[in-house]
Scaffold this active site. Sequence first.
Site, PDB file in Angstrom:
ATOM      1  CD  GLU A  28      28.364  32.567  19.140  1.00  0.00           C
ATOM      2  OE1 GLU A  28      27.470  33.183  18.528  1.00  0.00           O
ATOM      3  OE2 GLU A  28      29.572  32.677  18.862  1.00  0.00           O
TER       4      GLU A  28
ATOM      5  CG  ASP B  86      40.768  37.364  17.864  1.00  0.00           C
ATOM      6  OD1 ASP B  86      40.448  37.717  16.711  1.00  0.00           O
ATOM      7  OD2 ASP B  86      40.319  36.350  18.418  1.00  0.00           O
TER       8      ASP B  86
ATOM      9  CE  LYS C 158      39.066  33.378  23.365  1.00  0.00           C
ATOM     10  NZ  LYS C 158      38.420  32.967  22.114  1.00  0.00           N
TER      11      LYS C 158
ATOM     12  CG  HIS D  94      30.894  35.986  19.130  1.00  0.00           C
ATOM     13  ND1 HIS D  94      30.848  34.669  19.533  1.00  0.00           N
ATOM     14  CD2 HIS D  94      32.002  36.518  19.728  1.00  0.00           C
ATOM     15  CE1 HIS D  94      31.891  34.412  20.322  1.00  0.00           C
ATOM     16  NE2 HIS D  94      32.593  35.509  20.465  1.00  0.00           N
TER      17      HIS D  94
ATOM     18  CG  ASP E 256      40.497  32.676  19.163  1.00  0.00           C
ATOM     19  OD1 ASP E 256      41.506  32.258  19.747  1.00  0.00           O
ATOM     20  OD2 ASP E 256      39.720  33.516  19.656  1.00  0.00           O
TER      21      ASP E 256
ATOM     22  CD  GLU F 207      36.061  32.231  19.862  1.00  0.00           C
ATOM     23  OE1 GLU F 207      36.854  33.117  19.491  1.00  0.00           O
ATOM     24  OE2 GLU F 207      35.375  32.316  20.903  1.00  0.00           O
TER      25      GLU F 207
ATOM     26  CB  THR G 191      45.892  31.098  16.810  1.00  0.00           C
ATOM     27  OG1 THR G 191      45.641  31.514  18.156  1.00  0.00           O
ATOM     28  CG2 THR G 191      44.972  31.847  15.855  1.00  0.00           C
TER      29      THR G 191
ATOM     30  CD  GLU H 132      38.601  34.913  15.694  1.00  0.00           C
ATOM     31  OE1 GLU H 132      39.413  35.779  15.314  1.00  0.00           O
ATOM     32  OE2 GLU H 132      38.419  34.617  16.889  1.00  0.00           O
TER      33      GLU H 132
ATOM     34  CD  GLN I  49      36.801  32.450  26.612  1.00  0.00           C
ATOM     35  OE1 GLN I  49      36.699  31.411  25.970  1.00  0.00           O
ATOM     36  NE2 GLN I  49      36.463  33.626  26.130  1.00  0.00           N
TER      37      GLN I  49
ATOM     38  NE  ARG J   1      34.151  28.779  23.689  1.00  0.00           N
ATOM     39  CZ  ARG J   1      34.429  29.860  22.973  1.00  0.00           C
ATOM     40  NH1 ARG J   1      35.012  30.908  23.540  1.00  0.00           N
ATOM     41  NH2 ARG J   1      34.162  29.880  21.683  1.00  0.00           N
TER      42      ARG J   1
END
Lengths: 435, 435
Positions: free
Chosen positions: A380, A137, A263, A144, A243, A209, A267, A211, A250, A247
């Site tokens: 975000e 990735d 993560k 971002h 993805d 996420e 996926t 992507e 993470q 958090r």
Amino acid sequence: MTLNATHDARLRSWVDAANLPGTDFPIQNLPHGVFRRAGSAEAFRGGVAIGDQILDMRQALAAEVFPAGLRAAAEAAAQPTLNALMALGPAAWSALRAGLSAVLREGAPEAGRLAGCLVPQAQAEHAVPAAIGDYTDFFTSRAHMLNMGRMFQPTQPALPQFSWLPIGYHGRSSSIEVSGAGLPRPWGQYRRPGQAEPVFAPTCKLDYELELGAYVGPGNERGQPVPLAEAESHLFGVCLLNDWSARDVQGWESLPLGPFLAKNFLTTVSPWIVTLEALAPFRCPLAREAGDPPGGPNLAEGGGASRSGLDLTLEVWLATAASQGQAFRISHSSSRHAHWGLAQMLAHHTENGCNLRPGDLLGTGTQSGPRQGEQGCLMELGHNGQRPVALGNGETRTTLEDGDTVILRAWGVREGFARIGFGDCRGTVLPARER
Amino acid sequence: MTLNATHDARLRSWVDAANLPGTDFPIQNLPHGVFRRAGSAEAFRGGVAIGDQILDMRQALAAEVFPAGLRAAAEAAAQPTLNALMALGPAAWSALRAGLSAVLREGAPEAGRLAGCLVPQAQAEHAVPAAIGDYTDFFTSRAHMLNMGRMFQPTQPALPQFSWLPIGYHGRSSSIEVSGAGLPRPWGQYRRPGQAEPVFAPTCKLDYELELGAYVGPGNERGQPVPLAEAESHLFGVCLLNDWSARDVQGWESLPLGPFLAKNFLTTVSPWIVTLEALAPFRCPLAREAGDPPGGPNLAEGGGASRSGLDLTLEVWLATAASQGQAFRISHSSSRHAHWGLAQMLAHHTENGCNLRPGDLLGTGTQSGPRQGEQGCLMELGHNGQRPVALGNGETRTTLEDGDTVILRAWGVREGFARIGFGDCRGTVLPARER
């Protein structure tokens, strides 16, 4: 990747639904996937989306509609994984596309023999379309980077190497699944706010996420880098990719070696791979700002690649347990905001001699745009919980809740060309398992 | 993993070299690998090391020395990759070990039929013994953390989460090769000291990392974590692993997503996998210091696992272009310094529901001990270039030079038990390719 007769917007198919204006799958698209009848014990096999149908490539082969020169590629496209097709390279992909375009065209003499080779998409289920050896990735969206940086490193939100190289890291291939896979809320170790010691509990900060993913074609031997000018010949096609991220996990685990359990629990990829050739009308220059460095000496646009970007509309929709099937659009952006393109990602990946294999998957990283509403993840979009995201039914979100269904969508539109879509990439959050 | 008759130090083999005191491969070891005659076009097949020989498992099957109950395991152990053997689980592994021990024992009636099934190790070449789906590397040595931390983050050398969980990250599976693979010095993007802008050039800071690797056995379904108490039943065996690293590239690219091109150009594993059962005599408690937290709630020793450590002697030897084949020992340590064991690594890896597959590889991270001379990489050993490492021939090293051959070795010794060794894991640095 040049435009040719298969991109002609005037082409129509004898599959009626492929000619409807809003379809993701007109005859100019012809994406590859792997499917079987839902709930059946049939073997998965390759298929090509056309309108609301799937052309069963195994049956199409049996119907002997392909000329001898296309049989090897058509057979590879009929397999339960598409690695062999990816290994064939652009000349074979392109020839197969031209052949599919010919037999699916309005008035094609093969229409009669092929009509029995269609399976309605509504009756199909899919598998991941390749045996993915390695999944990498990347981090290609400046917005971002800045959005995340402002939240977590406000004194220096920009990463010094961002404009010099496409930052990348290795992900987990075993837990890549196709659209529809359920996601039990993962457990993990993390610190609650203000506490020094971690807990082990279901994540409280589950996120998606948005992507794009790209499947690698022929690949390279170890020690033999792929120059930027040749990188696109190693890119088979593009999918949607979610993805999923925890958090809180993470934040606790990631330094200095990067995200891991935050993560690798799942996926999700879309069933269909839109070939790079189908996306030719939507190529654009990479996003650059005044003062940007040129990028690494082997990665600069013009130094072997041009118009490496893709101008595709991207959307995130959310349905909740309470919304009774109704989904709300919470984000819309474009992949044209990416600072790095697929070609740069692939060339960079191999510049040290690292070998790529057919079917390897490259993710673009979260595709955020610079404006509010264009952020590609909930963290975000909701400013790390400070600004809850309003859905259309009175509910709000700062993180994903049990029962939430995330739907990613993408398509290209350009004056004079057919709309090319990706289909949905979706997944539903399930309650955490008991321990 | 309990001791049984196969560990009896008095056992001798009819293969004479297996009875020599210094051998890595006595009858108490019986490691699995994949081989063929060097330079031949033979198919790779599974074999078991015994003394200076390899028992060709395909030929041994043909010689019909195994009872019916062992045939499935023996056939899996004869394959060109050992994934099927790994998938069988500990009962099958243990039964096969007992069967191999019986037929290779001095006086075994099968000796006559098996004598023709031996291939001298000196005449063999090897392949990576499994199709490795995913490769994960961990960070289990406190000394490695502190040595690296003192160099790069002197105000806070310890990582806050180190004692709470085995830090891990995903590596690259495509570039894992077996001992002997050459390493062209990789190119990469990095900053020279004092310069703001990066260059793209061959790495100037090539390093090795001394690690153990563990191959995953049956594995788990996505969403179904493996509890710590069951983790060892998913660990097939252990190898040596060299996590080659380009430190200049690593320093430039790694934050915030971890090492990528700094490590994915090559990872070298030893040909032989020593089973966890063979290592039973060398189990030890994990290294803990006063004041250490207990570890994550699902990872504490006693909470399902005990004596999770391995007390194995580890060595790094270096031969240079000028040393005329002579190798110098530059580091010696023990895996007993690890803060986390293989069981904790595996349980942690799955605690969020991440699925492991047979043949997946887990690396322990650099195995450094606390004292000078025990550091598991050149960067630590030479204090980031401040204290060049003296070889025995007047040469010194702060990083690897072209022509250097790195040799990793490991073995267990314990009073009352046979010495169990791993064989060599080696690789030679070649000049960078021209661009």
